[in-house]
Design an enzyme around this catalytic site. Sequence first.
Site, PDB file in Angstrom:
ATOM      1  N   ASP A   1      -2.336   6.031  -7.342  1.00 56.06           N
ATOM      2  CA  ASP A   1      -0.909   5.854  -7.027  1.00 56.06           C
ATOM      3  C   ASP A   1      -0.026   6.634  -8.002  1.00 56.06           C
ATOM      4  OD1 ASP A   1      -1.799   4.062  -5.148  1.00 56.06           O
ATOM      5  OD2 ASP A   1      -0.269   2.559  -5.588  1.00 56.06           O
TER       6      ASP A   1
ATOM      7  N   GLY B   1       0.792  -1.227   0.000  1.00 57.90           N
ATOM      8  CA  GLY B   1       0.000   0.000   0.000  1.00 57.90           C
ATOM      9  C   GLY B   1       0.820   1.271   0.000  1.00 57.90           C
ATOM     10  N   LEU B   2       2.135   1.144  -0.227  1.00 56.61           N
ATOM     11  CA  LEU B   2       2.961   2.357  -0.255  1.00 56.61           C
ATOM     12  C   LEU B   2       3.349   2.754  -1.689  1.00 56.61           C
ATOM     13  CD1 LEU B   2       5.209   1.902   2.903  1.00 56.61           C
ATOM     14  CD2 LEU B   2       3.420   3.571   2.575  1.00 56.61           C
ATOM     15  N   GLY B   3       2.738   2.097  -2.648  1.00 59.83           N
ATOM     16  CA  GLY B   3       2.913   2.545  -4.035  1.00 59.83           C
ATOM     17  C   GLY B   3       4.222   2.136  -4.675  1.00 59.83           C
TER      18      GLY B   3
ATOM     19  N   ALA C   1       5.955   3.813  -8.060  1.00 60.82           N
ATOM     20  CA  ALA C   1       7.175   4.610  -7.859  1.00 60.82           C
ATOM     21  C   ALA C   1       8.310   4.085  -8.734  1.00 60.82           C
ATOM     22  CB  ALA C   1       7.575   4.591  -6.382  1.00 60.82           C
TER      23      ALA C   1
END
Length: 314
Positions: free
Chosen positions: A149, A102-104, A108
Amino acid sequence: MTTSSAPGKIILFGEHAVVYGFPALAVPITQVQAIVTVTERDGTPGEIFIEAPDISLFSNLESLPSDHPLAAVIQSVLSALGISSPPPLTVHVTSTIPVASGLGSGAAVSIAILRALSAFFGQPLPDERVSALAYEVEKLHHGTPSGIDNTVITYAKPVYFIKNQPIEIFQVAKPFTLLIGDTGIASPTRAVVGDVRKLWEAEPVRFETIFDSVAGIARKARKAIESGETHLLGALMNENHALLQEMTVSSPELERLVEAARAAGADGAKLSGGGRGGNMIALVRPANAKKISAALLKSGARQTIITTITGLNV
Ligand code: PMV
């Protein structure tokens, strides 16, 4: 040699509902980063070697399946730039963003690759193009992603996001501190989003009502952040978490961390992102952050991040 980086991100409010056209809020998290370096090397023209030690991937581009996300993003930037025979290159990818949590991390990495390669060829892509190309790759990771995202990571600013609408960057009138706790359980978003879709198809009215309530929370949260009434965010997180429970996307591990944060003095807490694993967030006062972080680690968190959202943390 060219290097580019891209931050992680966290969803504050509105996950899942955002897939169905409701608003969500997300912010960049700069403590974690994907970093990509492109270097020319000896070899045959057209040969691109990918080094991604974090996932033990060392491979020529042509040996990867075309739907591999790293291969797909490299092919997409070459075709966007009209480059058919690049010089021999090494694309080195590292990331401190935990995968599938869930932190992309996927977005990224894609965005750092798009920027590093386009800069290497002297044709840096504008943000709009970077975000759109990263969205195509997100579809390989996520199935039917909302696009949140790639948007928040490309612009690296707090974003009020509605699918298929122009992005709205929102202001942060007063800084607030978040504690992010990682369950350590990888939970592919694609599967959870698919499960929610089945439930929505089976009970559309009930799910639309839940999504509508989430949308109300996201709108109130944006107002609170823009007016500096950040003390309101804790209760809104708790409300949003209860609605995510109704969507069936929480898990025993997430519940344990959310409960532990609240018990240790957080003003509110919720899961963040796809759910069933990954991360949760809590609104904390800076003076309590370390104590609450210790409580999360004791309750099974793999790692925690304390971050202050200022609107300028880019
Ligand atoms: O934070 P992530 O990468 O787990 O994204 C999940 C957000 C969802 O709303 C569940 C899906 C999406 O595409 O927006």
